[in-house]
Design a protein around this motif. Structure first.
Motif, short mmCIF file in Angstrom:
data_model
loop_
_atom_site.label_atom_id
_atom_site.label_comp_id
_atom_site.label_asym_id
_atom_site.label_seq_id
_atom_site.Cartn_x
_atom_site.Cartn_y
_atom_site.Cartn_z
N GLU A 231 -40.89 25.30 19.59
CA GLU A 231 -39.50 25.61 19.22
C GLU A 231 -39.32 26.92 18.46
N VAL A 232 -38.41 27.75 18.92
CA VAL A 232 -37.92 28.88 18.14
C VAL A 232 -36.40 28.75 18.17
N GLY A 233 -35.83 28.29 17.07
CA GLY A 233 -34.40 27.97 17.08
C GLY A 233 -33.60 28.79 16.10
N VAL A 234 -32.42 28.24 15.76
CA VAL A 234 -31.49 29.00 14.90
C VAL A 234 -32.01 29.15 13.47
N GLU A 235 -33.12 28.48 13.15
CA GLU A 235 -33.68 28.66 11.80
C GLU A 235 -34.09 30.11 11.55
N ILE A 236 -34.30 30.88 12.62
CA ILE A 236 -34.73 32.28 12.44
C ILE A 236 -33.55 33.21 12.16
N LEU A 237 -32.32 32.74 12.51
CA LEU A 237 -31.19 33.66 12.51
C LEU A 237 -30.72 33.98 11.09
N SER A 238 -30.49 35.26 10.87
CA SER A 238 -30.06 35.75 9.57
C SER A 238 -29.62 37.20 9.78
N ASP A 239 -29.06 37.82 8.75
CA ASP A 239 -28.58 39.21 8.92
C ASP A 239 -29.68 40.13 9.45
N LEU A 240 -30.88 39.97 8.87
CA LEU A 240 -31.99 40.84 9.28
C LEU A 240 -33.29 40.06 9.08
N PHE A 241 -34.06 39.91 10.12
CA PHE A 241 -35.32 39.20 9.94
C PHE A 241 -36.48 39.90 10.63
#
Ligand code: UD2
Length: 343
Positions: free
Chosen positions: A209-219
């Motif tokens: 899984e690669v999900g919305v947990e990664i989403l942020s302004d800048l990662f």
């Protein structure tokens, strides 16, 4: 006659300085202060005190300790309080709900130039299994061989957008130019279609899984080769002539060029700055040691990511399978560099 204070006597008494005496005394005092000021300046003392403190702070480097695996599912943060995303440090159910309510679409931008089109099928098939499952995704495929883009069955709310671009003879140039292309398309296309943009290498496959947990302004993602390394061994660009130059006492993590992202606005800013640095280097006849990855690392020092992804998000099985990894989510596909590059 003038009044002046005699400390030993603790009282004001009459004195007998003339105007001329006072004038000479004041001039001497002013002169002494000025001389001491300029002496300090020329020695840098007035500047150096705070800068030294700053340097000392920059020398203090504790990140390898931070990157031990999370125990008891605690939240881990960087010194600037960005969460470090490991399995077990977030609640995906809640996050999924939040992002669904916002009706978020994520763009996944990849480059498949020349022979690298061979990686597209596996990449897309595995992305359909693991990437942003249950959310809307636009795959942006930049290629010089649109006819070689394979058909892959997609889930609802997901689409492939093929964008034809030129190729370059050197593989290094292909890597570098990704910044320019993403910058151009951020303004022209991505801004109208997606909320977040993720940039990924194509010679990779999703494995978990690669999900919305990664989403942020800048990662950014900690490079798998350096998660336990000391700062001095990071492969930043070390030549001051390059715009990607990083001095030995700076830097938080060594980030992978293979997986980073953010809002379209932040990616626009990042790619603009990196592309400008790359062009300036070109003008000065220098190319950063790890091409656009070097410029990305420089950028992240001065524009801290709001989320940092653990090496779960870019792993290479050639590095083994250490216990710290509960998940190996995005894996390098073995390739023969000589056979695939510049072909
Ligand atoms: C590392 C980085 C990569 C980039 C590169 C720069 C990791 C895992 N990867 O990968 O992000 O910083 O170093 O030197 O840290 N490409 C083509 N056609 C080509 C050559 C490259 O499409 O002929 C694209 C493709 O999307 C590929 C990417 O550029 O995935 C990076 O090139 P690479 O995978 O050959 O570079 P590599 O493995 O050294």
């Amino acid at each position: 006659m003038y009044l002046f204070f005699i400390p030993g006597k603790g009282r004001w008494v009459k004195g007998c300085f003339t105007k001329h005496n006072l004038y000479v005394m004041s001039c001497t005092i002013v002169l002494c202060f000025s001389l001491s000021y300029f002496w300090n300046m020329s020695n840098g003392t007035w500047q150096n005190t705070p800068v030294k403190m700053y340097n000392t702070m920059r020398m203090t480097y504790k990140n390898p300790e931070l990157l031990k695996p999370p125990r008891n599912d605690v939240l881990m943060v960087t010194p600037w309080l960005a969460p470090i995303i490991w399995d077990g440090t977030y609640n995906l159910e809640i996050l999924n709900e939040q992002f669904r309510q916002r009706n978020v679409t994520t763009g996944l931008a990849v480059f498949a130039i020349k022979k690298y089109v061979v990686f597209l099928k596996k990449f897309l098939e595995t992305a359909e299994m693991y990437f942003m499952v249950g959310h809307k995704v636009n795959y942006y495929i930049f290629t010089d061989r649109p006819q070689d883009v394979p058909e892959v069955a997609l889930r609802e709310g997901r689409k492939v957008v093929v964008l034809q671009i030129q190729n370059y003879s050197r593989w290094q140039e292909i890597c570098l130019r990704r910044m320019e292309v993403m910058n151009h398309f951020s303004q022209q296309l991505f801004i109208n279609e997606v909320s977040y943009l993720v940039s990924a290498d194509i010679d990779m496959r999703f494995n978990d899984e690669v999900g919305v947990e990664i989403l942020s302004d800048l990662f950014g993602t900690i490079h798998p080769g350096f998660y336990a390394a000391e700062r001095r061994s990071f492969t930043y660009e070390r030549r001051p002539a390059s715009q990607a130059y990083v001095p030995h006492d700076e830097g938080d993590f060594y980030y992978a060029g293979a997986f980073f992202g953010g809002t379209v606005k932040e990616i626009y800013k990042l790619t603009k700055k990196c592309h400008e640095g790359i062009m300036m280097d070109k003008k000065n006849g220098i190319e950063a040691v790890w091409q656009e990855e070097s410029h990305l690392n420089k950028y992240f020092i001065y524009h801290k990511p709001t989320k940092v992804l653990s090496p779960e998000y870019v792993w290479d099985d050639n590095l083994g399978r250490p216990n710290i990894l509960r998940k190996r989510r995005f894996l390098a596909v073995p390739k023969n560099h000589a056979a695939i590059r510049n072909k």
